[in-house]
Design an enzyme around this catalytic site. Structure first.
Site, PDB file in Angstrom:
ATOM      1  N   ARG A 144       0.823  -1.148   0.047  1.00  0.00           N
ATOM      2  CA  ARG A 144      -0.201  -0.110   0.141  1.00  0.00           C
ATOM      3  C   ARG A 144       0.887   1.322   0.056  1.00  0.00           C
ATOM      4  NH1 ARG A 144      -2.436  -3.958   2.268  1.00  0.00           N
ATOM      5  NH2 ARG A 144      -1.104  -3.596   4.356  1.00  0.00           N
ATOM      6  N   HIS A 168      25.200  -5.595  -3.037  1.00  0.00           N
ATOM      7  CA  HIS A 168      24.098  -4.503  -2.738  1.00  0.00           C
ATOM      8  C   HIS A 168      22.678  -5.014  -3.237  1.00  0.00           C
ATOM      9  CE1 HIS A 168      27.621  -2.140  -1.792  1.00  0.00           C
ATOM     10  NE2 HIS A 168      26.840  -1.196  -1.432  1.00  0.00           N
ATOM     11  N   ASP A 191      29.897   3.077  -7.402  1.00  0.00           N
ATOM     12  CA  ASP A 191      29.923   3.368  -6.166  1.00  0.00           C
ATOM     13  C   ASP A 191      31.214   2.910  -5.542  1.00  0.00           C
ATOM     14  OD1 ASP A 191      29.038   4.643  -3.796  1.00  0.00           O
ATOM     15  OD2 ASP A 191      28.087   2.812  -2.999  1.00  0.00           O
ATOM     16  N   LEU A 224      27.415  -1.500   5.183  1.00  0.00           N
ATOM     17  CA  LEU A 224      27.992  -1.580   3.823  1.00  0.00           C
ATOM     18  C   LEU A 224      28.560  -0.187   3.772  1.00  0.00           C
ATOM     19  CD1 LEU A 224      25.440  -3.529   1.504  1.00  0.00           C
ATOM     20  CD2 LEU A 224      27.981  -3.965   2.172  1.00  0.00           C
ATOM     21  N   ALA A 225      29.723   0.021   3.092  1.00  0.00           N
ATOM     22  CA  ALA A 225      30.286   1.458   2.814  1.00  0.00           C
ATOM     23  C   ALA A 225      30.816   1.516   1.545  1.00  0.00           C
ATOM     24  CB  ALA A 225      31.513   1.545   3.895  1.00  0.00           C
TER      25      ALA A 225
END
Length: 299
Positions: A144, A168, A191, A224-225
């Site tokens: 929704r 990721h 990234d 996560l970096a």
């Protein structure tokens, strides 16, 4: 940075500054014109500081903020620095700020955001055109409330960058994103963090030690970096993990990001009138040569 990524198939990039103090933004702004002279730098990516703390990821919570006038002036100056991008959480900034940034010549992407699909729709109506790191650090698709993920998948006006490292985003998510967005709106992004192109296993990020283990970069608490990923690896993974054709994966790594940056008439095709930014690689995805503006770097 540019040399390391060029060796791995990147002929154009946006050096990225994550959320930081006002003086750090100002320092990058002061160096921006000199950086743009480096072949392969198209502009810059300011990821923050106007993010949602509930979706901060590795960004330092203490520095996440609505930009003040000093911040805003420095950020707007990047509108004259190539094709630069600002990632922000649309629900966390006043609407006039989005208008000002776009008027300054910046491209705006939604990311690190807990926005509703309605809020994203309103932001897109104002000119937001991208989504940073699809599926990561954002409101998810629910029955929704579609969230930012649902808005990104459902709105053809939005380009979406995706980190195709197999960490990721699950391969099923990659396939879903590709089916929804297609090669002309889904972009491969690295990234990448400072360890790319090195044999190092650790680095410091704003006072925190980031460690590489089994191709995963994490902070002290396991967050996560960023990614340990190059562009040629992203192309390879799109083919191997998601079953995307090599042609489509190459479009997602070249022509589509060029279109997002407004460079579709200059880059991303091998055609008369286009700049000769080229990558040569073997069937095993080993890069053997690159050219920027027709000038070779290797091979």
């Amino acid at each position: 940075m540019v040399a390391a990524h060029r060796a791995a198939g990147t002929t154009g990039c946006l050096p990225t500054l994550i959320t930081d103090r006002s003086e750090v933004i100002a320092r990058l702004a002061a160096a921006a014109e000199a950086c743009l002279k480096i072949p392969g730098v198209h502009g810059f990516h300011l990821e923050g500081p106007a993010l949602n703390k509930s979706r901060k990821g590795i960004h330092p919570e203490a520095e996440i903020r609505v930009p003040d006038r000093r911040d805003l002036a420095a950020i707007k100056s990047f509108g004259d620095c190539g094709r630069s991008v600002v990632t922000l959480a649309p629900e966390c900034v006043p609407a006039f700020m989005i208008d000002e940034l776009i008027s300054a010549g910046l491209r705006i992407a939604a990311g690190h955001s807990d926005a509703t699909a309605s809020e994203i729709g309103q932001a897109v109506d104002r000119g937001v055109s991208g989504v940073t790191h699809l599926f990561n650090a954002m409101s998810q698709l629910n029955a929704r409330e579609p969230g930012l993920v649902g808005a990104a998948l459902g709105d053809d006006r939005l380009f979406a960058g995706i980190i195709c490292d197999g960490i990721h985003v699950d391969p099923t998510g990659l396939r879903v994103a590709f089916r929804c967005k297609g090669r002309d709106r889904l972009m491969l992004v690295s990234d990448a963090m400072p360890l790319a192109g090195t044999n190092d296993r650790q680095f410091m990020l704003q006072g925190r030690q980031i460690t590489l283990h089994e191709n995963r970069l994490t902070g002290p608490d396991g967050t996560l970096a960023g990614a340990h990923l190059t562009m040629i690896e992203a192309v390879r993974n799109a083919v191997a993990l998601a079953g995307i054709s090599l042609v489509d994966a190459l479009v997602m790594a070249s022509r589509t990001p060029a279109a997002f940056l407004g460079l579709e008439s200059e880059l991303g095709r091998i055609a008369p009138g286009y700049r000769a930014d080229l990558v040569a690689f073997r069937p095993n995805f080993e890069v053997v040569g690159t050219w920027i503006g027709g000038v070779a770097s290797m091979g």
